[in-house]
Design an enzyme around this catalytic site. Structure first.
Site, PDB file in Angstrom:
ATOM      1  N   HIS A   1       0.808  -1.090   0.062  1.00  0.00           N
ATOM      2  CA  HIS A   1       0.086   0.193  -0.119  1.00  0.00           C
ATOM      3  C   HIS A   1       0.895   1.225  -0.079  1.00  0.00           C
ATOM      4  O   HIS A   1       1.881   1.136   0.656  1.00  0.00           O
ATOM      5  CB  HIS A   1      -1.014  -0.132   1.338  1.00  0.00           C
ATOM      6  CG  HIS A   1      -1.791   1.146   1.431  1.00  0.00           C
ATOM      7  ND1 HIS A   1      -2.790   1.474   0.353  1.00  0.00           N
ATOM      8  CD2 HIS A   1      -1.816   2.316   2.332  1.00  0.00           C
ATOM      9  CE1 HIS A   1      -3.117   2.700   0.665  1.00  0.00           C
ATOM     10  NE2 HIS A   1      -2.529   3.179   1.876  1.00  0.00           N
TER      11      HIS A   1
ATOM     12  N   HIS B   1      -9.440  -5.184  -2.569  1.00  0.00           N
ATOM     13  CA  HIS B   1     -10.378  -4.218  -2.569  1.00  0.00           C
ATOM     14  C   HIS B   1     -10.996  -4.410  -4.013  1.00  0.00           C
ATOM     15  O   HIS B   1     -10.292  -4.635  -4.826  1.00  0.00           O
ATOM     16  CB  HIS B   1     -10.014  -2.715  -2.137  1.00  0.00           C
ATOM     17  CG  HIS B   1      -8.905  -2.264  -3.046  1.00  0.00           C
ATOM     18  ND1 HIS B   1      -8.957  -1.771  -4.293  1.00  0.00           N
ATOM     19  CD2 HIS B   1      -7.626  -2.352  -2.700  1.00  0.00           C
ATOM     20  CE1 HIS B   1      -7.663  -1.607  -4.829  1.00  0.00           C
ATOM     21  NE2 HIS B   1      -7.016  -1.726  -3.818  1.00  0.00           N
TER      22      HIS B   1
ATOM     23  N   HIS C   1     -10.804   1.130  -6.554  1.00  0.00           N
ATOM     24  CA  HIS C   1      -9.822   1.643  -7.453  1.00  0.00           C
ATOM     25  C   HIS C   1      -8.802   0.700  -8.023  1.00  0.00           C
ATOM     26  O   HIS C   1      -9.043  -0.565  -7.488  1.00  0.00           O
ATOM     27  CB  HIS C   1      -8.915   2.668  -6.770  1.00  0.00           C
ATOM     28  CG  HIS C   1      -8.134   2.250  -5.771  1.00  0.00           C
ATOM     29  ND1 HIS C   1      -8.572   1.986  -4.678  1.00  0.00           N
ATOM     30  CD2 HIS C   1      -6.808   2.230  -5.896  1.00  0.00           C
ATOM     31  CE1 HIS C   1      -7.404   1.353  -3.928  1.00  0.00           C
ATOM     32  NE2 HIS C   1      -6.281   1.496  -4.727  1.00  0.00           N
TER      33      HIS C   1
ATOM     34  N   GLU D   1      -6.634  -4.964  -8.932  1.00  0.00           N
ATOM     35  CA  GLU D   1      -5.475  -5.282  -8.730  1.00  0.00           C
ATOM     36  C   GLU D   1      -5.110  -6.700  -8.449  1.00  0.00           C
ATOM     37  O   GLU D   1      -4.112  -7.134  -8.872  1.00  0.00           O
ATOM     38  CB  GLU D   1      -4.945  -4.499  -7.305  1.00  0.00           C
ATOM     39  CG  GLU D   1      -4.905  -3.055  -7.613  1.00  0.00           C
ATOM     40  CD  GLU D   1      -4.701  -2.167  -6.514  1.00  0.00           C
ATOM     41  OE1 GLU D   1      -4.520  -2.549  -5.526  1.00  0.00           O
ATOM     42  OE2 GLU D   1      -5.126  -0.944  -6.769  1.00  0.00           O
TER      43      GLU D   1
END
Length: 265
Positions: free
Chosen positions: A59, A104, A116, A135
């Site tokens: 992250h 996510h 996103h 992702e």
């Protein structure tokens, strides 16, 4: 035996607002603490089954997890390795399984207020072979290029459901469900217990590798036409319209290498 764990923060239970994912933001320290605990639960589950564990903090600038909160013996990769692997940096053929914590919903979906893909605010969506890509999509493809199966994922309900469409036998733990700007989250301790149990279930089972396609068509729709124009200069890329580019690769490594150069302009 070795397990590779890729950890993100937006899919951690309770995390709801962008401020909680950024340095100095209200709730950021608490989000990092829970990210550490959820990752540690996955590490402990793997270690208890005899696996060596490597964790990639994935992250922001990749220095969010408190190493002191990890079980002894865990190795951690912090920061970015400046390669297309990104959140999977460090993974190779020596690993028997890939695990994803805190993942996510993708950009273009409505499964999380934090939805996103790659860079928040850059894209309307990324698609691979005409399917909305997350992702996890990109990282699972990177893993299969090294013949490593993706066996477990935790995160919001949306990404868990999408992961099942890519890896049918992946074990999932949904930490929360997103609606509009809200999340309906499970208690942190319940999530930690579920991750431990889910990782053990995953590592106890057999998992098939994702079937490789003959080619991978990647379409990227940028929010700003300037970024699309710049990305169109990558060799083999076509500018489809003012905000969208298209590129076709023969394998996941070529695909994700192209993505790196087109999305880090």
């Amino acid at each position: 035996m070795r397990v590779f764990i890729s950890a993100d923060i937006e899919g951690i239970t309770g995390v709801t607002r962008w401020e909680e994912t950024r340095y100095g933001g209200q709730g950021y320290a608490e989000a990092c603490m829970q990210m550490t605990k959820e990752t540690a639960a996955a590490c402990k589950a793997a270690q208890d089954m005899g696996y060596e564990v490597v964790v990639k903090d994935g992250h922001e600038d990749a220095v969010n997890i408190d190493m002191n909160g990890m079980p002894r013996g865990v190795e951690m990769i912090r920061g970015w390795r400046c390669s297309p692997a990104a959140m999977m940096g460090g993974l190779d053929e020596s690993f028997q399984a890939a695990i994803y914590i805190g993942y996510h919903a993708p950009e273009g979906s409505d499964g999380s207020p934090l939805a996103h893909t790659v860079e928040h605010g850059w894209f309307n969506w990324i698609k691979i072979n005409d399917c909305l890509a997350s992702e996890f999509t990109l990282n699972a493809l990177w893993a299969v290029a090294y013949k490593v199966p993706s066996v477990f994922i935790s995160g919001d309900k949306c990404i868990c459901e999408q992961a099942k469409t890519i890896c049918e036998d992946i074990v999932t733990v949904a930490t929360k469900d997103g609606t509009g700007n809200s999340t309906w989250s499970k208690h942190p301790m319940d999530v930690i217990d579920s991750i431990y149990e889910g990782v053990q279930e995953a590592l106890n089972g057999s998992h098939n590798l994702i079937c490789l396609e003959n080619e991978y068509k990647m379409d990227i729709c940028f929010k700003e036409h300037q970024r699309a124009r710049a990305a169109s200069w990558y060799p083999g890329t076509t500018l489809i319209n003012p905000t969208t580019v298209s590129y076709t690769a023969k394998d996941p490594i070529e695909l994700i290498t192209a993505k790196m150069f087109m999305t880090e302009i």
